[in-house]
Design a protein around this motif. Structure first.
Motif, short mmCIF file in Angstrom:
data_model
loop_
_atom_site.label_atom_id
_atom_site.label_comp_id
_atom_site.label_asym_id
_atom_site.label_seq_id
_atom_site.Cartn_x
_atom_site.Cartn_y
_atom_site.Cartn_z
N PHE A 211 -58.52 8.81 -40.70
CA PHE A 211 -58.27 10.24 -40.22
C PHE A 211 -59.26 11.17 -40.10
O PHE A 211 -59.64 12.05 -39.56
N PRO A 212 -60.19 11.24 -41.27
CA PRO A 212 -61.44 11.94 -41.49
C PRO A 212 -62.39 11.89 -40.33
O PRO A 212 -63.01 12.59 -39.87
N LYS A 213 -62.28 10.68 -39.58
CA LYS A 213 -62.93 10.67 -38.31
C LYS A 213 -62.71 11.58 -37.31
O LYS A 213 -63.49 11.96 -36.51
N ILE A 214 -61.39 11.64 -36.99
CA ILE A 214 -60.78 12.80 -36.03
C ILE A 214 -61.25 14.01 -36.56
O ILE A 214 -61.60 15.02 -35.56
N ASN A 215 -60.91 14.39 -37.96
CA ASN A 215 -61.29 15.50 -38.48
C ASN A 215 -62.57 16.29 -38.42
O ASN A 215 -62.50 17.43 -38.11
N ALA A 216 -63.65 15.25 -38.32
CA ALA A 216 -64.87 15.50 -38.35
C ALA A 216 -65.17 16.15 -36.74
O ALA A 216 -66.14 16.65 -36.74
N VAL A 217 -64.33 15.86 -35.86
CA VAL A 217 -64.50 16.37 -34.59
C VAL A 217 -63.75 17.67 -34.41
O VAL A 217 -64.23 18.78 -33.83
N VAL A 218 -62.55 17.60 -34.77
CA VAL A 218 -61.60 18.52 -34.38
C VAL A 218 -60.27 18.73 -35.85
O VAL A 218 -60.11 17.68 -36.13
N PRO A 219 -60.22 19.76 -36.19
CA PRO A 219 -59.06 20.00 -37.31
C PRO A 219 -57.93 19.14 -37.26
O PRO A 219 -57.29 19.35 -36.05
N LEU A 220 -57.30 18.46 -38.00
CA LEU A 220 -56.30 17.46 -37.80
C LEU A 220 -55.38 18.07 -38.46
O LEU A 220 -55.41 18.26 -39.77
N TYR A 221 -53.95 17.99 -37.98
CA TYR A 221 -52.77 18.40 -38.61
C TYR A 221 -51.61 17.58 -38.39
O TYR A 221 -51.54 16.89 -37.66
N ARG A 222 -50.69 17.58 -39.47
CA ARG A 222 -49.29 16.78 -39.40
C ARG A 222 -48.24 17.73 -39.27
O ARG A 222 -48.15 18.71 -40.37
N CYS A 223 -47.34 17.72 -38.32
CA CYS A 223 -46.06 18.38 -38.63
C CYS A 223 -44.95 17.37 -38.69
O CYS A 223 -44.98 16.51 -37.56
N LYS A 224 -44.22 17.46 -39.69
CA LYS A 224 -43.18 16.55 -40.01
C LYS A 224 -41.86 17.20 -40.18
O LYS A 224 -41.82 18.01 -41.05
N ARG A 225 -40.85 16.25 -39.62
CA ARG A 225 -39.51 16.92 -40.17
C ARG A 225 -38.94 16.10 -40.99
O ARG A 225 -38.95 14.79 -41.06
N THR A 226 -38.44 16.73 -41.96
CA THR A 226 -37.66 16.16 -43.26
C THR A 226 -36.11 16.75 -43.29
O THR A 226 -36.31 18.09 -43.44
N SER A 227 -35.23 16.03 -43.21
CA SER A 227 -33.85 16.74 -43.22
C SER A 227 -33.67 17.90 -42.12
O SER A 227 -33.06 18.95 -42.68
N ASN A 228 -34.28 17.43 -40.88
CA ASN A 228 -34.29 18.41 -39.95
C ASN A 228 -35.12 19.73 -40.35
O ASN A 228 -34.82 20.64 -39.33
N VAL A 229 -35.99 19.61 -41.23
CA VAL A 229 -36.93 21.06 -41.50
C VAL A 229 -38.24 20.55 -40.92
O VAL A 229 -38.69 19.66 -41.84
N MET A 230 -38.70 21.48 -40.14
CA MET A 230 -40.15 21.02 -39.82
C MET A 230 -41.14 21.71 -40.98
O MET A 230 -41.05 22.95 -41.25
N ALA A 231 -42.35 20.76 -41.15
CA ALA A 231 -43.17 21.53 -42.10
C ALA A 231 -44.70 20.80 -41.51
O ALA A 231 -44.73 19.86 -41.17
N CYS A 232 -45.89 21.80 -41.59
CA CYS A 232 -47.14 21.30 -41.19
C CYS A 232 -48.21 21.51 -42.28
O CYS A 232 -48.09 22.54 -43.05
N ARG A 233 -48.97 20.79 -42.34
CA ARG A 233 -50.17 20.88 -42.99
C ARG A 233 -51.52 20.37 -42.30
O ARG A 233 -51.29 19.50 -41.85
N LYS A 234 -52.64 20.89 -42.90
CA LYS A 234 -53.82 20.41 -42.38
C LYS A 234 -54.01 19.03 -43.17
O LYS A 234 -53.87 18.96 -44.39
N CYS A 235 -54.44 18.02 -42.37
CA CYS A 235 -54.54 16.88 -43.14
C CYS A 235 -55.72 16.35 -43.93
O CYS A 235 -55.69 15.64 -44.95
#
Length: 250
Positions: A211-235
């Motif tokens: 994943f750092p190989k992608i982030n080295a070019v463009v900021p990488l984030y994940r948005c994940k649904r847990t119990s139907n609630v969306m949350a996002c963080r920078k990876c």
């Protein structure tokens, strides 16, 4: 004495220039507001996510160009720049296995700020690759042509599944040059690559290294649904991948 008088104002002027340059640097490296990203990706999930007979949620990739406020201000509303009508047009195409592009004569959406596709089942080309290639003539290039003032806009590239290690990161059809082509045209702009789910075949791969190989070019984030609630963080920070962006430990 005249020489000294002329020099006196130079010190505060230098300080002012330094502060201005520092401000510009901070603006340039500022990341997407994850609270805003939550609302955007939830909107995609509710209104764009394609379904198939074999998959409740099918893989697809989408890129959207929006005003900067749509990536920074929590009170922003994605519907003002990507309406339910536009989202339905994109979903209809994806559900049929068709591409949403900007060079088809009749644009995919009236807003002309979205491109999207599912993988090509015949050629096996992945959705991310379809939007980023061929270089300089890709659907992403067509989208960026409409980006007249780079620093006033934000470009979000979303893939339902994380870029697969074997093909998208390491293989001959990897997306690194496509990502670089995008960012080189938007060095002064805000950009984000976002994924939702970990690609099934990569759950045992060393994503801490990939994943750092992608982030080295463009900021990488994940948005994940847990119990139907969306949350996002920078990876990735300081080349370390946040556990939020990695597969759950079995």
């Amino acid at each position: 004495m005249v020489w000294n008088d002329m020099r006196a104002p130079m010190v505060p002027l230098r300080g002012l220039i330094f502060l201005c340059l520092l401000h510009l640097c901070v603006q340039g490296i500022q990341g997407v507001n994850t609270a805003v990203l939550v609302k955007m990706i939830q909107y995609f999930h509710d209104n764009v996510q394609p379904k198939t007979q074999s998959q409740t949620d099918a893989q697809y990739a989408l890129a959207i160009r929006v005003p900067l406020d749509q990536c920074t201000k929590e009170e922003s509303d994605i519907q003002t720049v990507f309406s339910r009508y536009d989202a339905q047009k994109v979903k209809d195409k994806l559900d049929k296995g068709e591409k949403c592009l900007l060079n088809e004569g009749e644009e995919c959406t009236p807003s002309k700020n979205v491109i999207a596709t599912r993988p090509d089942l015949k050629t096996k080309e992945h959705a991310e690759h379809i939007l980023l290639y061929p270089l300089c003539k890709s659907p992403m290039d067509e989208l960026l042509k409409k980006d007249k003032i780079v620093k006033d806009n934000c470009v979000v590239f979303f893939s339902y599944y994380s870029p697969c290690v074997k093909t998208c990161i390491q293989g001959q059809n990897n997306i690194s040059k496509g990502l670089s082509n995008w960012i080189n045209k938007r060095k002064e702009g805000m950009n984000a690559f976002v994924f939702q789910e970990i690609w099934q075949k990569d759950k045992k791969k060393d994503l801490q290294e990939e994943f750092p190989k992608i982030n080295a070019v463009v900021p990488l984030y994940r948005c994940k649904r847990t119990s139907n609630v969306m949350a996002c963080r920078k990876c990735v920070e300081n080349n370390i991948v946040d556990g939020f962006c990695l597969p759950e430990k079995q």
